[in-house]
Design a protein around this motif. Sequence first.
Motif, PDB file in Angstrom:
ATOM      1  N   ARG A 168       0.810  -1.223   0.000  1.00 42.76           N
ATOM      2  CA  ARG A 168       0.000   0.000   0.000  1.00 42.76           C
ATOM      3  C   ARG A 168       0.838   1.264   0.000  1.00 42.76           C
ATOM      4  NH1 ARG A 168      -2.830   1.245   5.661  1.00 42.76           N
ATOM      5  NH2 ARG A 168      -0.960   1.548   6.886  1.00 42.76           N
ATOM      6  N   ASP A 169       2.141   1.141   0.201  1.00 40.07           N
ATOM      7  CA  ASP A 169       3.027   2.299   0.184  1.00 40.07           C
ATOM      8  C   ASP A 169       3.842   2.395  -1.108  1.00 40.07           C
ATOM      9  OD1 ASP A 169       2.193   3.173   2.672  1.00 40.07           O
ATOM     10  OD2 ASP A 169       3.680   1.953   3.725  1.00 40.07           O
ATOM     11  N   ASN A 170       3.427   1.697  -2.144  1.00 44.00           N
ATOM     12  CA  ASN A 170       4.105   1.733  -3.438  1.00 44.00           C
ATOM     13  C   ASN A 170       3.860   3.105  -4.064  1.00 44.00           C
ATOM     14  OD1 ASN A 170       4.462   1.586  -6.309  1.00 44.00           O
ATOM     15  ND2 ASN A 170       4.483  -0.636  -6.148  1.00 44.00           N
ATOM     16  N   VAL A 171       4.865   3.955  -4.016  1.00 49.33           N
ATOM     17  CA  VAL A 171       4.711   5.348  -4.447  1.00 49.33           C
ATOM     18  C   VAL A 171       4.355   5.432  -5.929  1.00 49.33           C
ATOM     19  CG1 VAL A 171       5.890   7.569  -4.698  1.00 49.33           C
ATOM     20  CG2 VAL A 171       6.197   6.237  -2.616  1.00 49.33           C
ATOM     21  N   THR A 172       4.951   4.592  -6.741  1.00 45.55           N
ATOM     22  CA  THR A 172       4.646   4.616  -8.175  1.00 45.55           C
ATOM     23  C   THR A 172       3.173   4.329  -8.419  1.00 45.55           C
ATOM     24  OG1 THR A 172       6.888   3.877  -8.686  1.00 45.55           O
ATOM     25  CG2 THR A 172       5.234   3.602 -10.408  1.00 45.55           C
ATOM     26  N   ALA A 173       2.637   3.323  -7.757  1.00 49.88           N
ATOM     27  CA  ALA A 173       1.221   2.975  -7.921  1.00 49.88           C
ATOM     28  C   ALA A 173       0.322   4.055  -7.327  1.00 49.88           C
ATOM     29  CB  ALA A 173       0.930   1.624  -7.278  1.00 49.88           C
ATOM     30  N   ILE A 174       0.736   4.639  -6.214  1.00 49.18           N
ATOM     31  CA  ILE A 174      -0.055   5.714  -5.601  1.00 49.18           C
ATOM     32  C   ILE A 174      -0.160   6.897  -6.556  1.00 49.18           C
ATOM     33  CG2 ILE A 174      -0.060   7.466  -3.762  1.00 49.18           C
ATOM     34  CD1 ILE A 174       1.278   5.270  -1.966  1.00 49.18           C
ATOM     35  N   LEU A 175       0.977   7.307  -7.103  1.00 48.58           N
ATOM     36  CA  LEU A 175       0.974   8.466  -8.000  1.00 48.58           C
ATOM     37  C   LEU A 175       0.194   8.187  -9.278  1.00 48.58           C
ATOM     38  CD1 LEU A 175       4.639   9.701  -7.539  1.00 48.58           C
ATOM     39  CD2 LEU A 175       2.553  10.660  -6.540  1.00 48.58           C
ATOM     40  N   ALA A 176       0.302   6.974  -9.778  1.00 44.27           N
ATOM     41  CA  ALA A 176      -0.465   6.617 -10.979  1.00 44.27           C
ATOM     42  C   ALA A 176      -1.961   6.630 -10.684  1.00 44.27           C
ATOM     43  CB  ALA A 176      -0.029   5.250 -11.487  1.00 44.27           C
ATOM     44  N   ARG A 177      -2.322   6.109  -9.528  1.00 44.84           N
ATOM     45  CA  ARG A 177      -3.736   6.098  -9.150  1.00 44.84           C
ATOM     46  C   ARG A 177      -4.267   7.523  -8.982  1.00 44.84           C
ATOM     47  NH1 ARG A 177      -7.331   2.136  -7.010  1.00 44.84           N
ATOM     48  NH2 ARG A 177      -9.306   3.111  -7.496  1.00 44.84           N
ATOM     49  N   VAL A 178      -3.466   8.396  -8.399  1.00 43.21           N
ATOM     50  CA  VAL A 178      -3.854   9.798  -8.251  1.00 43.21           C
ATOM     51  C   VAL A 178      -4.046  10.436  -9.626  1.00 43.21           C
ATOM     52  CG1 VAL A 178      -2.970  12.070  -7.527  1.00 43.21           C
ATOM     53  CG2 VAL A 178      -2.854  10.120  -5.970  1.00 43.21           C
ATOM     54  N   GLU A 179      -3.155  10.125 -10.544  1.00 40.32           N
ATOM     55  CA  GLU A 179      -3.280  10.666 -11.897  1.00 40.32           C
ATOM     56  C   GLU A 179      -4.550  10.158 -12.577  1.00 40.32           C
ATOM     57  OE1 GLU A 179      -0.662  10.799 -15.965  1.00 40.32           O
ATOM     58  OE2 GLU A 179       0.386  10.660 -14.052  1.00 40.32           O
ATOM     59  N   LEU A 180      -4.888   8.897 -12.349  1.00 43.88           N
ATOM     60  CA  LEU A 180      -6.125   8.355 -12.910  1.00 43.88           C
ATOM     61  C   LEU A 180      -7.346   9.050 -12.308  1.00 43.88           C
ATOM     62  CD1 LEU A 180      -5.354   4.530 -13.084  1.00 43.88           C
ATOM     63  CD2 LEU A 180      -5.492   6.148 -14.982  1.00 43.88           C
ATOM     64  N   TYR A 181      -7.295   9.324 -11.004  1.00 46.24           N
ATOM     65  CA  TYR A 181      -8.388  10.078 -10.378  1.00 46.24           C
ATOM     66  C   TYR A 181      -8.515  11.454 -11.045  1.00 46.24           C
ATOM     67  CZ  TYR A 181      -8.923   6.854  -6.392  1.00 46.24           C
ATOM     68  OH  TYR A 181      -9.170   5.775  -5.588  1.00 46.24           O
ATOM     69  N   GLY A 182      -7.380  12.070 -11.325  1.00 44.38           N
ATOM     70  CA  GLY A 182      -7.400  13.370 -11.987  1.00 44.38           C
ATOM     71  C   GLY A 182      -8.015  13.295 -13.371  1.00 44.38           C
ATOM     72  N   GLU A 183      -7.670  12.246 -14.124  1.00 47.29           N
ATOM     73  CA  GLU A 183      -8.233  12.070 -15.463  1.00 47.29           C
ATOM     74  C   GLU A 183      -9.743  11.847 -15.402  1.00 47.29           C
ATOM     75  OE1 GLU A 183      -6.108   9.189 -17.805  1.00 47.29           O
ATOM     76  OE2 GLU A 183      -4.184  10.087 -17.270  1.00 47.29           O
ATOM     77  N   ALA A 184     -10.189  11.255 -14.302  1.00 45.28           N
ATOM     78  CA  ALA A 184     -11.625  11.023 -14.125  1.00 45.28           C
ATOM     79  C   ALA A 184     -12.310  12.240 -13.495  1.00 45.28           C
ATOM     80  CB  ALA A 184     -11.845   9.790 -13.252  1.00 45.28           C
ATOM     81  N   ASN A 185     -11.536  13.319 -13.310  1.00 48.51           N
ATOM     82  CA  ASN A 185     -12.044  14.555 -12.715  1.00 48.51           C
ATOM     83  C   ASN A 185     -12.514  14.355 -11.273  1.00 48.51           C
ATOM     84  OD1 ASN A 185     -12.231  17.278 -13.053  1.00 48.51           O
ATOM     85  ND2 ASN A 185     -14.323  17.246 -13.819  1.00 48.51           N
ATOM     86  N   LEU A 186     -11.795  13.517 -10.545  1.00 53.61           N
ATOM     87  CA  LEU A 186     -12.083  13.247  -9.132  1.00 53.61           C
ATOM     88  C   LEU A 186     -10.974  13.863  -8.274  1.00 53.61           C
ATOM     89  CD1 LEU A 186     -13.149   9.515  -9.508  1.00 53.61           C
ATOM     90  CD2 LEU A 186     -14.651  11.480  -9.142  1.00 53.61           C
ATOM     91  N   ARG A 187     -10.846  15.162  -8.325  1.00 54.83           N
ATOM     92  CA  ARG A 187      -9.745  15.857  -7.656  1.00 54.83           C
ATOM     93  C   ARG A 187      -9.784  15.696  -6.130  1.00 54.83           C
ATOM     94  NH1 ARG A 187      -7.622  16.682 -12.043  1.00 54.83           N
ATOM     95  NH2 ARG A 187      -8.242  18.154 -13.628  1.00 54.83           N
ATOM     96  N   ALA A 188     -10.961  15.768  -5.539  1.00 56.41           N
ATOM     97  CA  ALA A 188     -11.067  15.618  -4.079  1.00 56.41           C
ATOM     98  C   ALA A 188     -10.663  14.205  -3.659  1.00 56.41           C
ATOM     99  CB  ALA A 188     -12.478  15.938  -3.608  1.00 56.41           C
ATOM    100  N   THR A 189     -11.060  13.215  -4.453  1.00 58.50           N
ATOM    101  CA  THR A 189     -10.677  11.826  -4.163  1.00 58.50           C
ATOM    102  C   THR A 189      -9.174  11.662  -4.281  1.00 58.50           C
ATOM    103  OG1 THR A 189     -12.810  11.077  -4.999  1.00 58.50           O
ATOM    104  CG2 THR A 189     -11.076   9.418  -4.821  1.00 58.50           C
ATOM    105  N   ALA A 190      -8.593  12.262  -5.312  1.00 58.24           N
ATOM    106  CA  ALA A 190      -7.138  12.186  -5.507  1.00 58.24           C
ATOM    107  C   ALA A 190      -6.409  12.808  -4.321  1.00 58.24           C
ATOM    108  CB  ALA A 190      -6.747  12.890  -6.800  1.00 58.24           C
ATOM    109  N   LEU A 191      -6.878  13.970  -3.873  1.00 50.80           N
ATOM    110  CA  LEU A 191      -6.230  14.647  -2.754  1.00 50.80           C
ATOM    111  C   LEU A 191      -6.361  13.836  -1.465  1.00 50.80           C
ATOM    112  CD1 LEU A 191      -4.663  17.076  -1.808  1.00 50.80           C
ATOM    113  CD2 LEU A 191      -6.822  18.276  -1.466  1.00 50.80           C
TER     114      LEU A 191
END
Length: 85
Positions: A36-59
Amino acid sequence: AGRAVRASGRRAAHARSGVNWRDAIPYYDEALAKDRDNVTAILARVELYGEANLRATALAFLQQALARRPRSVALLRETVSALRQ
């Protein structure tokens, strides 16, 4: 476990480069379930949230990760970027 996490990350990157970026989500979930602390996967998931326009979820996802890894420069940088938007 490290090899399995890397394999999940490679499959996620491959799926993400395809036509439908949403295909990558299960692979990032798999990588994060193993580490769960895999930074690469975390950042990719955050970017996917951004692409889905889920900024609050990403934050929120970033803040949880940052609570676990407060010295991660990559997570700090991405959090600052997310707060600026």
